[in-house]
Design an enzyme around this catalytic site. Structure first.
Site, PDB file in Angstrom:
ATOM      1  N   HIS A   1       6.450  -1.181   2.839  1.00 34.76           N
ATOM      2  CA  HIS A   1       6.377  -2.558   3.298  1.00 34.76           C
ATOM      3  C   HIS A   1       5.487  -3.385   2.378  1.00 34.76           C
ATOM      4  O   HIS A   1       4.513  -2.890   1.827  1.00 34.76           O
ATOM      5  CB  HIS A   1       5.862  -2.655   4.739  1.00 34.76           C
ATOM      6  CG  HIS A   1       4.563  -1.979   4.980  1.00 34.76           C
ATOM      7  ND1 HIS A   1       4.425  -0.612   5.113  1.00 34.76           N
ATOM      8  CD2 HIS A   1       3.306  -2.492   5.091  1.00 34.76           C
ATOM      9  CE1 HIS A   1       3.149  -0.316   5.321  1.00 34.76           C
ATOM     10  NE2 HIS A   1       2.457  -1.434   5.302  1.00 34.76           N
TER      11      HIS A   1
ATOM     12  N   HIS B   1      -4.839   2.881   1.808  1.00 39.67           N
ATOM     13  CA  HIS B   1      -4.856   1.997   2.978  1.00 39.67           C
ATOM     14  C   HIS B   1      -3.520   1.856   3.675  1.00 39.67           C
ATOM     15  O   HIS B   1      -3.315   0.923   4.453  1.00 39.67           O
ATOM     16  CB  HIS B   1      -5.361   0.595   2.577  1.00 39.67           C
ATOM     17  CG  HIS B   1      -6.544   0.138   3.363  1.00 39.67           C
ATOM     18  ND1 HIS B   1      -6.424  -0.351   4.646  1.00 39.67           N
ATOM     19  CD2 HIS B   1      -7.845   0.110   3.071  1.00 39.67           C
ATOM     20  CE1 HIS B   1      -7.622  -0.664   5.080  1.00 39.67           C
ATOM     21  NE2 HIS B   1      -8.503  -0.383   4.153  1.00 39.67           N
TER      22      HIS B   1
ATOM     23  N   ASN C   1       0.824  -1.208   0.000  1.00 37.81           N
ATOM     24  CA  ASN C   1       0.000   0.000   0.000  1.00 37.81           C
ATOM     25  C   ASN C   1       0.861   1.263   0.000  1.00 37.81           C
ATOM     26  O   ASN C   1       1.867   1.324   0.709  1.00 37.81           O
ATOM     27  CB  ASN C   1      -0.886   0.016   1.248  1.00 37.81           C
ATOM     28  CG  ASN C   1      -1.823  -1.171   1.322  1.00 37.81           C
ATOM     29  OD1 ASN C   1      -2.288  -1.659   0.303  1.00 37.81           O
ATOM     30  ND2 ASN C   1      -2.091  -1.646   2.519  1.00 37.81           N
TER      31      ASN C   1
END
Ligand code: 5GP
Length: 138
Positions: A98, A91, A85
């Site tokens: 990550h 989100h 994301n």
């Protein structure tokens, strides 16, 4: 701005470490969507994927399939999602790059909403013109 993942990398807070090399760290998600849910981060501290150096990107590309294999072996799943994301609207809660590796097994895992439109030729032409220009400027 320091994020929770900066603190994990810096050893200020603990994690369940899955994998580490010179450029990449992987650890178990503290709130897993399914058993084995793992996070993979670059050691280069950037908020968004498009900000990463080629070196970090290459290291992530090399590590991700290996870590996916470990997640599958440990979870017993044969299906999984890799989610990444960027931005609050997309989100992203932790402003540090990550990748989520989320096994999909027995109904647990990532839920996906998918609302497709139809690509028309005019839109495709405009998009390609803009994208090719951006890529040429890299
Ligand atoms: P995002 O919505 O930003 O893509 O997901 C952030 C992820 O980080 C979430 O799945 C959340 O459970 C995980 N997370 C947040 N804080 C911690 C933490 O302190 N340790 C670990 N291992 N995971 C965390």
């Amino acid at each position: 701005m320091s994020t929770i993942f900066d603190k994990i990398l810096g050893g200020e807070i603990p994690c369940h470490r899955v994998y580490e090399d010179d450029h990449v760290l992987a650890f178990l998600d503290i709130a897993p969507l399914s058993k084995g849910h793992t996070l993979v981060i670059p050691k280069e501290a950037k908020a968004h994927l498009h900000e990463l150096s080629d070196e970090s990107a290459a290291a992530l590309g090399r590590a991700l399939p290996r870590i996916c294999r470990a997640v599958l072996a440990a979870s017993g799943a044969s299906a999984y999602n890799v989610l990444q994301n960027n931005g609050v609207k997309a989100h992203q809660a932790v402003r540090y790059v990550h990748f989520h590796i989320v096994p999909k097994k027995s109904g647990r895992g990532l839920g996906i909403g998918w609302d497709p439109a139809i690509l028309d030729d005019e839109t495709a032409r405009e998009l390609l013109e803009a994208m090719h220009a951006a890529l040429a400027a890299e």
